[in-house]
Design a protein around this motif. Structure first.
Motif, mmCIF file in Angstrom:
data_model
loop_
_atom_site.group_PDB
_atom_site.id
_atom_site.type_symbol
_atom_site.label_atom_id
_atom_site.label_comp_id
_atom_site.label_asym_id
_atom_site.label_seq_id
_atom_site.Cartn_x
_atom_site.Cartn_y
_atom_site.Cartn_z
ATOM 1 N N PHE A 119 0.829 -1.206 0.000
ATOM 2 C CA PHE A 119 0.000 0.000 0.000
ATOM 3 C C PHE A 119 0.868 1.263 0.000
ATOM 4 N N TYR A 168 -13.977 -5.120 -2.569
ATOM 5 C CA TYR A 168 -12.642 -4.533 -2.557
ATOM 6 C C TYR A 168 -12.492 -3.524 -1.423
ATOM 7 N N ILE A 173 -9.175 -1.691 0.042
ATOM 8 C CA ILE A 173 -8.935 -0.756 -1.066
ATOM 9 C C ILE A 173 -9.880 0.428 -0.885
ATOM 10 N N PHE A 228 -5.745 5.999 -1.850
ATOM 11 C CA PHE A 228 -5.264 4.659 -1.506
ATOM 12 C C PHE A 228 -3.759 4.650 -1.277
#
Length: 392
Positions: A119, A168, A173, A228
């Protein structure tokens, strides 16, 4: 004997250290740039900003964060005989869905945070490397993580999601937002010095090599330009900022680029550096006569203005704009360019106060402030609070 809290902010090629008393008085600060390169150098200053002498045997360059930490610690110990580090606070960029408050690091938590490396590939591994260096240097001393994402975890759902199938979102996410330690500090400073403004609607522009903006209403994060990942939103020193995902598919299909090549392009080769072909440093671009340098500055300020209007809309209006970060605090040119022709939004800048780097530079109904940020004291405060629960 001096009992102290140490703060570490470990980056891919830099390390910032802060030394604080147990009552959170600043004792010393250190900064190392270009770790792993021949030109790596360390600056260490006391609380008054006076440089502290380096040890005679200190390396001319620092190959690792651990080497830099050990040298800085030696300088601190020479200036504060009997120094005892009672806690080490760390900036950790990504806390994911589960970590929204400072906490003491354990092996299990470290493993959990390591799983978040995809991430934040340019930050998370180096943050955790700083923790490992601290564990080796201070056996048994509590290590406390402070998360850049934590300040944004209360976003409304519509500000937190993407238009993907819900599964997701459940997998993590979602829009996390970053630079939370900086926004936490600015929010606290406003509450302390400008309580009426702090209770209203404020956009904070953290402008530096990494750049983002945050809409804060009543002291709480409502929306952030970063999502994100820390590559989203504004263009940065070497990062693209917002980009059409169709471009990434094109690069894969037509240019034959793999994920590592695309990652390098998005994180290391783009932004101000990629657009200008000159530098990722705003000071260099402002002084350059190269046309592409001017274009990069134009795009940077345009995107800030566009995001500013969007963040104001997310809050239903705006009462204040705060500049912070290396560029935000030090470039009157960028501040003026951002606020240019924003009278319709109630924003204007006094050129004389702006050039003088005064705290208050606005002329319109929206207050415009310049407030130096201080992520280190936020980390130290959090470490102090967690340490108190451990000792109790």
């Amino acid at each position: 004997m001096t009992r102290a809290i140490l703060t570490l902010n470990s980056g891919s090629s830099s390390l910032k250290l802060g030394l604080f008393s147990e009552t959170l008085e600043t004792l010393a600060m250190a900064h190392v740039d270009r770790i792993g390169r021949r030109e790596a150098a360390m600056q260490i200053k006391d609380a008054a900003g006076k440089p502290l002498p380096m040890p005679e045997h200190a390396p001319n360059a620092f190959k690792t964060n651990g080497a830099a930490l050990r040298t800085a610690l030696e300088v601190f110990q020479a200036d504060f005989p009997g120094l005892e580090v009672v806690a080490v606070g760390h900036r950790v960029v990504h806390g994911g869905v589960n970590h929204a408050a400072p906490l003491r690091l354990t092996e299990e938590i470290m493993k959990d945070l390591a799983r978040l490396a995809p991430f934040a590939p340019l930050h998370q591994p180096h943050n955790l490397a700083g923790v490992r260096a601290s564990v080796d240097t201070f056996p048994g001393v509590p290590n406390i993580a402070c998360f850049d994402t934590a300040f944004h975890r209360g976003h409304p759902f519509v500000n937190d999601t993407y238009a993907l199938p819900h599964r997701y979102y459940e997998k993590g996410i979602r829009r996390y937002g970053f630079h939370g330690l900086s926004y936490d500090y600015i929010s606290g400073e406003l509450a302390r010095t400008e309580p009426e403004l702090a209770a209203g609607r404020v956009v904070v522009a953290h402008l530096g090599s990494g750049a983002s903006m945050c809409a804060i209403r009543g002291g709480r994060s409502i929306e952030s330009t970063m999502g994100f990942s820390a590559v989203d939103g504004l263009p940065m020193g070497t990062r693209t900022g917002q980009i059409d995902p169709g471009i990434l598919m094109y690069l894969m299909d037509e240019e034959g680029m793999d994920s590592h090549q695309i990652s390098d392009l998005l994180y290391k080769e783009s932004g101000l550096l990629g657009m200008s072909g000159v530098s990722n440093d705003m000071r260099t671009l402002e002084a350059s006569e190269e046309p592409h340098a001017a274009e990069a500055v134009d795009y940077f300020t345009y995107r800030i203005r566009r995001e500013l209007a969007g963040l104001a809309a997310a809050m239903g209006g705006i009462d204040g704009l705060v500049f912070c970060g290396g560029i935000g605090e030090n470039s009157p040119h960028i501040r003026a360019r951002v606020c240019e022709d924003l009278g319709w939004l109630g924003i204007g800048v006094d050129p004389i106060r702006n050039l003088a780097h005064e705290r208050e530079i606005g002329t319109g109904k929206v207050r415009v402030l310049v407030i130096p940020t201080n992520e280190e004291i936020v980390i130290a405060r959090a470490a102090q609070a967690v340490l108190a629960t451990i000792e109790d």
